[in-house]
Design an enzyme around this catalytic site. Structure first.
Site: not given
Length: 221
Positions: A134, A164, A194, A199, A203
């Site tokens: 987490g 990201d 994601c 990709g 995603s």
């Protein structure tokens, strides 16, 4: 230019060639200054030269725009001046160990102790991502933990961009005035979606999908 290497289980390794990111002018363009100072929040990362990150952080600070510094990307140190110029520093346990001179970051407790050293250097908040364990948001007020939202192993396709995605979703939630717990859960839900799509750009999940996974109402985020 990034070159991606994929491994079983969705893990990846990325080789980055700086290209245009290393060719910034000495002075920030006027249009960029305007965009920075009117933004809800600014995200920075280590694929951009330090001098530009510092200039952007100082520019944002003039109009009290929050700045999130992502330590991912090129492995290099962050100056105390840059650390004290941003609102929040986001990093994983390996990057945290590097920035604190090799402090142990094997457990959550050790990560919290290491993050406190960065707080002493002028950081206002630290967001530590811990992969399957987490994330922890650490500030002088204390810490808030967020568990991962579990995804079936066979559904994990590609982890590229998950960090990201997590940080971007957290920044959006924060910019919209949500409390830290809701922002962390929103970010965790985004990252869990994601990794189920291949990709980095394809995603990125929709707001509706994130809210559904997070169990949050549209009016709350």
């Amino acid at each position: 230019y990034p070159f991606l290497h994929y491994f079983k289980g969705g893990e990846n390794s990325i080789i980055i060639i700086g290209g245009a990111n290393n060719s910034w002018p000495d002075k920030l363009p006027t249009k960029l200054v305007t965009a920075i100072q009117s933004a809800a929040t600014v995200l920075l990362q280590q694929e951009i030269p330090d001098r530009i990150n510092l200039a952007v952080a100082k520019c944002a600070k003039e109009t009290k725009v929050p700045v999130m510094m992502d330590v991912g990307g090129e492995e290099r140190e962050l100056s105390d001046e840059l650390l004290s110029s941003v609102s929040l520093v986001s990093l994983n346990e390996t990057e945290l160990a590097r920035l604190t001179g090799g402090m142990k970051t094997d457990t959550k407790g050790q990560c919290i102790d290491a993050a406190k050293l960065l707080l002493e250097k002028g950081c206002k908040e630290i967001l530590v991502t811990l992969g399957k364990d987490g994330a922890i948001l650490i500030s002088p007020k204390g810490q808030i933990e967020q568990e991962v939202l579990e995804v079936d192993k066979e559904k994990i396709v590609d982890t590229t961009g998950a960090g990201d995605c997590f940080r971007g979703a957290f920044a959006v939630a924060r910019a919209e005035g949500k409390d830290d717990k809701a922002a962390l859960r929103f970010a965790a839900a985004a990252a869990s979606l994601c990794i189920q799509v291949k990709g980095a750009q394809p995603s990125m999940p929709t707001r509706e999908a994130i809210l559904d996974v997070a169990g949050l109402k549209a009016s709350s985020i």
